[in-house]
Design a protein around this motif. Structure first.
Motif, PDB file in Angstrom:
ATOM      1  N   THR A 183       0.823  -1.207   0.000  1.00 31.02           N
ATOM      2  CA  THR A 183       0.000   0.000   0.000  1.00 31.02           C
ATOM      3  C   THR A 183       0.855   1.255   0.000  1.00 31.02           C
ATOM      4  OG1 THR A 183      -1.762  -1.138   1.220  1.00 31.02           O
ATOM      5  CG2 THR A 183      -1.784   1.272   1.275  1.00 31.02           C
ATOM      6  N   ARG A 184       1.936   1.233   0.763  1.00 32.03           N
ATOM      7  CA  ARG A 184       2.828   2.387   0.882  1.00 32.03           C
ATOM      8  C   ARG A 184       4.254   1.951   0.544  1.00 32.03           C
ATOM      9  NH1 ARG A 184       1.243   7.087   3.675  1.00 32.03           N
ATOM     10  NH2 ARG A 184       3.309   7.730   2.986  1.00 32.03           N
ATOM     11  N   PRO A 185       4.610   1.919  -0.735  1.00 29.13           N
ATOM     12  CA  PRO A 185       5.948   1.431  -1.115  1.00 29.13           C
ATOM     13  C   PRO A 185       7.078   2.320  -0.639  1.00 29.13           C
ATOM     14  CG  PRO A 185       4.768   2.312  -3.022  1.00 29.13           C
ATOM     15  CD  PRO A 185       3.783   2.229  -1.911  1.00 29.13           C
ATOM     16  N   ASP A 186       6.746   3.514  -0.136  1.00 30.32           N
ATOM     17  CA  ASP A 186       7.782   4.438   0.292  1.00 30.32           C
ATOM     18  C   ASP A 186       8.244   4.197   1.727  1.00 30.32           C
ATOM     19  OD1 ASP A 186       5.208   5.220   1.139  1.00 30.32           O
ATOM     20  OD2 ASP A 186       5.849   7.274   1.491  1.00 30.32           O
ATOM     21  N   ILE A 187       7.690   3.214   2.415  1.00 29.39           N
ATOM     22  CA  ILE A 187       8.071   2.980   3.805  1.00 29.39           C
ATOM     23  C   ILE A 187       9.499   2.456   3.864  1.00 29.39           C
ATOM     24  CG2 ILE A 187       7.581   1.669   5.906  1.00 29.39           C
ATOM     25  CD1 ILE A 187       4.654   1.576   5.019  1.00 29.39           C
TER      26      ILE A 187
ATOM     27  N   TRP B 175      -0.717   8.940  20.048  1.00 32.41           N
ATOM     28  CA  TRP B 175       0.306   9.897  19.630  1.00 32.41           C
ATOM     29  C   TRP B 175       0.352  10.085  18.110  1.00 32.41           C
ATOM     30  CZ3 TRP B 175       2.523  13.518  22.336  1.00 32.41           C
ATOM     31  CH2 TRP B 175       2.638  13.376  23.719  1.00 32.41           C
ATOM     32  N   PHE B 176      -0.293   9.194  17.347  1.00 34.91           N
ATOM     33  CA  PHE B 176      -0.378   9.430  15.905  1.00 34.91           C
ATOM     34  C   PHE B 176      -1.117  10.744  15.624  1.00 34.91           C
ATOM     35  CE2 PHE B 176       0.855   5.021  15.648  1.00 34.91           C
ATOM     36  CZ  PHE B 176       1.442   4.887  14.407  1.00 34.91           C
ATOM     37  N   ASP B 177      -1.933  11.194  16.567  1.00 32.32           N
ATOM     38  CA  ASP B 177      -2.697  12.430  16.362  1.00 32.32           C
ATOM     39  C   ASP B 177      -1.817  13.670  16.296  1.00 32.32           C
ATOM     40  OD1 ASP B 177      -5.043  11.041  16.310  1.00 32.32           O
ATOM     41  OD2 ASP B 177      -5.626  11.498  18.380  1.00 32.32           O
ATOM     42  N   VAL B 178      -0.573  13.554  16.733  1.00 40.38           N
ATOM     43  CA  VAL B 178       0.305  14.722  16.730  1.00 40.38           C
ATOM     44  C   VAL B 178       0.895  14.980  15.342  1.00 40.38           C
ATOM     45  CG1 VAL B 178       2.539  13.629  17.250  1.00 40.38           C
ATOM     46  CG2 VAL B 178       2.045  15.891  18.172  1.00 40.38           C
ATOM     47  N   ILE B 179       0.772  14.016  14.439  1.00 39.41           N
ATOM     48  CA  ILE B 179       1.431  14.131  13.135  1.00 39.41           C
ATOM     49  C   ILE B 179       1.022  15.392  12.357  1.00 39.41           C
ATOM     50  CG2 ILE B 179       1.747  13.061  10.863  1.00 39.41           C
ATOM     51  CD1 ILE B 179       1.479  10.343  12.237  1.00 39.41           C
TER      52      ILE B 179
ATOM     53  N   TYR C 255      -3.595   4.100  11.037  1.00 36.78           N
ATOM     54  CA  TYR C 255      -3.346   5.243  11.907  1.00 36.78           C
ATOM     55  C   TYR C 255      -2.688   6.402  11.165  1.00 36.78           C
ATOM     56  CZ  TYR C 255      -4.151   1.466  15.181  1.00 36.78           C
ATOM     57  OH  TYR C 255      -4.695   0.395  15.837  1.00 36.78           O
ATOM     58  N   LEU C 256      -2.084   6.111  10.036  1.00 35.88           N
ATOM     59  CA  LEU C 256      -1.459   7.173   9.245  1.00 35.88           C
ATOM     60  C   LEU C 256      -2.501   8.050   8.586  1.00 35.88           C
ATOM     61  CD1 LEU C 256       1.494   5.288   7.550  1.00 35.88           C
ATOM     62  CD2 LEU C 256       1.538   6.717   9.590  1.00 35.88           C
ATOM     63  N   HIS C 257      -3.731   7.583   8.481  1.00 38.69           N
ATOM     64  CA  HIS C 257      -4.770   8.370   7.823  1.00 38.69           C
ATOM     65  C   HIS C 257      -5.346   9.444   8.742  1.00 38.69           C
ATOM     66  CE1 HIS C 257      -4.584   5.935   4.284  1.00 38.69           C
ATOM     67  NE2 HIS C 257      -4.892   4.837   4.939  1.00 38.69           N
TER      68      HIS C 257
END
Length: 265
Positions: A38-42, A234-238, A262-264
């Motif tokens: 889904t996220r090849p940049d990881i 803490w993902f909310d701080v992004i 959670y990245l969304h």
């Protein structure tokens, strides 16, 4: 651009925000491959070794190899165990720095071996929960690794992990700014509970440090007698953190737990 006393050139990609996943186990490795669909940049951050005190010696315990699946941009994590901290104040800082430098030097061929010929040296993440009252000593150790004429890390990107408690030191940024490309502030397994006040305080301290940072997040929770920790919160701080001049992305410690959802946020 950071003033590096080592004189090593900076890779422009260091200033681009990174999304990375730490790999401590084969389960983490499998999760990385699944997430990359889904996220090849990881990017991968592979735990390659831990340095620990054993009696009067500093010893190396190998972790995981950096295999081809990790990718050419994988970063290597070298952990300094908490047992190391007992030496502060009893062994000269220069001696400790030399011990660490020698151990890291023996690891670099293993770290770089999977890279293509001519590829840039892999970035190193030095993972150590330094006692707050020893930050000045730790900064001198870091300077030895990077700044001495034959500094073992002088020719490669170099990040250190930090704790929220470290950032309470007003001089944190000044201590480390000349020697590292940035720090990864750990927001899990340190007792830091997420709420609006804690988030605001963190962001203020990161700005005061004036040092490129990545967020160190976790996608697992640990349920305690008093209730769950707030790792995932803490993902909310992004969104707010990503507007900082100093923001350079985030790293996720999954312990096998998925995290893309959670990245969304």
């Amino acid at each position: 651009m950071l003033p590096l006393a080592s004189g090593c050139g900076r890779d422009a990609t260091l200033d681009a925000p990174t999304i990375g996943q730490w790999i401590w186990t084969s389960r983490d490795s499998a999760l990385l491959q699944a997430s990359r669909r889904t996220r090849p940049d990881i990017r991968a951050g592979v735990w390659v070794a831990t340095l620990s005190r054993r009696g009067d010696s500093l010893v190396t315990a190998l972790g995981r190899p950096i295999d081809a699946d990790a990718g050419p941009d994988a970063e290597a994590v070298i952990r300094i165990d908490d047992s190391f901290s007992a030496w502060w104040g009893t062994v000269p800082s220069d001696t400790l720095a030399e011990w660490v430098a020698r151990r890291i030097a023996t690891l670099l061929p293993l770290i770089d071996r999977p890279s293509a010929v001519g590829a840039p040296a892999r970035a190193i993440q030095l993972d150590y929960d330094a006692p707050v009252f020893r930050l000045a000593d730790y900064a001198r150790l870091v300077a030895h690794l990077r700044a001495s004429r034959d500094g073992v890390l002088r020719q490669r990107p170099f990040w250190v992990t930090s704790l929220v408690a470290h950032l309470s030191d007003p001089g944190y940024g000044a201590r480390f700014r000349p020697w590292v490309d940035g720090h990864i502030v750990q927001l899990f397994e340190t007792g830091e509970r997420h709420d609006a006040r804690a988030e605001r305080q963190l962001l203020e301290r990161l700005e005061r440090a004036g040092l490129p940072f990545r967020l160190g997040l976790a996608s697992f929770e640990r349920r305690l007698a008093t209730g769950p920790t707030t790792h995932r919160a803490w993902f909310d701080v992004i969104p707010t953190a990503s507007r900082s001049t100093w923001y350079r992305g985030l790293w996720i410690f999954p312990a096998g737990a998925s995290y893309l959802q959670y990245l969304h946020r």
